[in-house]
Design an enzyme around this catalytic site. Structure first.
Site, PDB file in Angstrom:
ATOM      1  N   LYS B 189       0.884  -1.167   0.000  1.00  0.00           N
ATOM      2  CA  LYS B 189       0.000   0.000   0.000  1.00  0.00           C
ATOM      3  C   LYS B 189       0.929   1.226   0.000  1.00  0.00           C
ATOM      4  O   LYS B 189       0.896   2.064   0.904  1.00  0.00           O
ATOM      5  CB  LYS B 189      -0.914  -0.040   1.228  1.00  0.00           C
ATOM      6  CG  LYS B 189      -2.016   0.998   1.214  1.00  0.00           C
ATOM      7  CD  LYS B 189      -3.176   0.694   0.275  1.00  0.00           C
ATOM      8  CE  LYS B 189      -4.187   1.824   0.276  1.00  0.00           C
ATOM      9  NZ  LYS B 189      -5.319   1.587  -0.646  1.00  0.00           N
ATOM     10  N   ASP B 221      -5.624  -3.485  -1.677  1.00  0.00           N
ATOM     11  CA  ASP B 221      -7.076  -3.508  -1.876  1.00  0.00           C
ATOM     12  C   ASP B 221      -7.408  -3.993  -3.289  1.00  0.00           C
ATOM     13  O   ASP B 221      -8.296  -4.810  -3.493  1.00  0.00           O
ATOM     14  CB  ASP B 221      -7.727  -2.145  -1.571  1.00  0.00           C
ATOM     15  CG  ASP B 221      -7.014  -0.970  -2.195  1.00  0.00           C
ATOM     16  OD1 ASP B 221      -5.811  -1.076  -2.534  1.00  0.00           O
ATOM     17  OD2 ASP B 221      -7.649   0.083  -2.374  1.00  0.00           O
ATOM     18  N   ASP B 245      -1.305 -12.638   5.293  1.00  0.00           N
ATOM     19  CA  ASP B 245      -2.270 -13.396   6.084  1.00  0.00           C
ATOM     20  C   ASP B 245      -3.650 -13.307   5.427  1.00  0.00           C
ATOM     21  O   ASP B 245      -4.325 -14.315   5.188  1.00  0.00           O
ATOM     22  CB  ASP B 245      -2.306 -12.809   7.505  1.00  0.00           C
ATOM     23  CG  ASP B 245      -3.213 -13.594   8.444  1.00  0.00           C
ATOM     24  OD1 ASP B 245      -3.479 -14.775   8.160  1.00  0.00           O
ATOM     25  OD2 ASP B 245      -3.653 -13.023   9.457  1.00  0.00           O
TER      26      ASP B 245
HETATM   27 MG    MG Z   1      -4.568 -16.462   8.515  1.00  0.00          MG
HETATM   28 MG    MG Z   2      -9.576   0.867  -1.857  1.00  0.00          MG
END
Ligand code: MG
Ligand code: MG
Lengths: 352, 352
Positions: B189, B221, B245
């Site tokens: 990001k 995202d 994760d």
């Molecule tokens: Mg996990």
């Molecule tokens: Mg976004």
């Protein structure tokens, strides 16, 4: 009701979709006898061109004296090749959110039956999925302190949340859930993060004020799975800024068209309504842009002012247009931006 | 090749799936004339029961003197009702990762043609999807400093990365990509986070050492969307701990069965191989657990020691078993854990 609505068309397809939204809102005013007054002002690249500022002073003033802001889209490829440029269209929206104190981003996600074939998910998984995501928008790691060590060997970002920041959006979420299927799912990572534990504790305490609403919890990694495995299980998802950024973009693919997705960003005093799609400059001026996301954002504006049957009239019109394929090519229709808007206007004025 | 392999069956279905993996590795040793020595030791709830410690001293010692660790699964419902309990089975794995310095978690994701119908995604979207996720495992916000203010009104988590932490996993990722389709996608990001900018800068610099590998970037995202919209675009995803994760759990649904997903966690000296599914206590002892994820983890162990054709023999056997539906009920077969293991063993010994 009298409403002063600031109209910020922005860039790319922004102006042409915004025209349709204003037209539909005017139809709502006529049919339900309200008085909506619209005033426009530039933002984004359009703002830079006119005044050198992506959020011109006059635009901000207009927003502050209006009851609500209807926002188009911003972004222009002209600026994308200069990521280091000091002035960028996107800053217009970021500053506007901050200036207006819009701390809650609200995104409904719905799988329309007649569009199931457009989703990358199997129809039987998503049919009747209908959720809304409440994302905290002005705090967390995106707004935390950050630093790069002097030798540039180490970098740090900080995520901070206060009880007050959590409470104000949680109240909105619980109130919204009361009008829906009465289930709030808090997404966090409370098995690891201290901020998540504060979210969980605070939201659990608040839940006692809303005994008719069920509260459950999901870790963010599991939520990213469950959104795809079984999106129907969700009614309202409440989460912090970054998790909301990731999950709401992930969830946006469920319905099969980003051209349908509306959003609201609300604070204590102000509110702003915008489609989640961008300015899509390649399509600008061609009459092919889907106006539905913007029109559904206008319906969220109506909802926000408790004009429930007015909002429903717009939503009903949209659903019928999709069913009848009076729609743009991105969802399989052959109509122009304007003709979709005209059809929705006529349906709102005289429902079938 | 001589290999000393520490076998940590753990809890629930761990022991029964592990038996199958050891059997298949023994078949590999026989066919390809290697010497694999296995030694078992308890971990998790089994460790607590025997010694009071989810990672008994003897187990840790065994791992440290072995060439690799084959891990089953841990977790027992007995401890789940006491989230405040000081001693929990899961601590066994967390401490083991730390003690062994396992900084890179590697998860291959593959859509098997004969299992396409089990995926929540449309077959045409996922057919031939084949990617691997490299997730940094021992730093970032999950390991950062955290605090709750004294008045409990505010909480903070910290995400820190050093250049060295990024470099060591990035080198592994580029080397792995060289043996694959030669494309690394760094997920970050970087438009917001300082740590992400350090990742981007460091990985971009390292990429020059691997001119045959393409490097591209994706915001987290957007990555969460793209994984579902078009999973085929990915070869190797490299990312930090928390993003990994979330994305690896999201990606785990692509193939349609978590019972097939293997993982490796590697460091400079040690390596550990485990299925991503949990201990699934409800199924323990019933002979219905799918041993494939554990067996594919054993194949990753072989790969790790450059026993490429040996690993391929195991993978080929698994693919044939799936195609022939010599499989457990979770993926539509009617076979027991042991009979799937027996079939794979026989295929490895005498490939069709
Ligand atoms: Mg996990
Ligand atoms: Mg976004």
């Amino acid at each position: 009701m009298k409403l002063n609505i600031a109209v910020l068309p922005g860039d790319g397809i922004g102006p042409e979709i915004m025209q349709q939204s204003v037209k539909v809102l005017e139809a709502v005013a006529e049919r339900f006898q309200h008085e909506f007054r619209f005033e426009s002002s530039p933002v984004g690249a359009a703002g830079i061109e006119e005044t050198g500022d992506p959020l011109p002073e006059a635009t901000l003033e207009l927003c502050k004296k209006s009851d609500a802001v209807l926002f188009g889209a911003i972004g222009d490829p002209k600026y994308d090749n200069h990521p280091e440029a000091k002035i960028r269209p996107e800053q217009g929206l970021l500053r506007l959110r901050k200036e207006l104190g819009l701390f809650a981003n609200i995104r409904p996600i719905k799988a329309y039956k007649s569009l199931l074939e457009h989703s990358p998910l199997r129809p039987e998984r998503i049919e009747a999925a209908d959720m809304v995501i409440y994302r905290e928008l002005t705090s967390g790691i995106y707004y935390g302190e950050r630093s790069l060590s002097e030798d540039e060997k180490s970098a740090t970002d900080t995520c901070t949340y206060t009880v007050e920041e959590i409470e104000r959006i949680a109240h909105l979420a619980f109130k919204s859930a009361q009008k829906r299927r009465k289930k709030v799912t808090l997404v966090d990572k409370a098995n690891v993060l201290e901020t998540s534990r504060l979210w969980r504790k605070t939201v659990t305490r608040l839940a006692k004020d809303y005994p008719d609403v069920d509260l459950d919890f999901l870790f963010v990694d599991n939520a990213a799975m469950q959104l795809i495995l079984n999106p129907r299980q969700f009614d309202l998802i409440l989460t912090e800024n970054m998790f909301g950024d990731i999950l709401s973009d992930e969830a946006s693919i469920i319905g099969g068209s980003i051209g349908l997705l509306a959003s609201a960003s609300v604070g204590t005093t102000y509110s702003l309504f915008e489609p989640i799609h961008g300015s899509y400059p390649q399509a600008a001026g061609k009459g092919i842009a889907n106006p539905v996301a913007s029109i559904l954002s206008a319906a969220m504006l109506l909802e926000h002012f408790n004009l429930t049957k007015e909002a429903q009239a717009v939503i009903d019109a949209v659903e019928l247009s999709i069913k009848l394929q009076i729609s743009t090519s991105d969802i399989g229709g052959g109509h122009t931006t304007k003709s979709v808007g005209d059809f929705l206007e006529s349906l709102v004025l005289e429902p079938g």
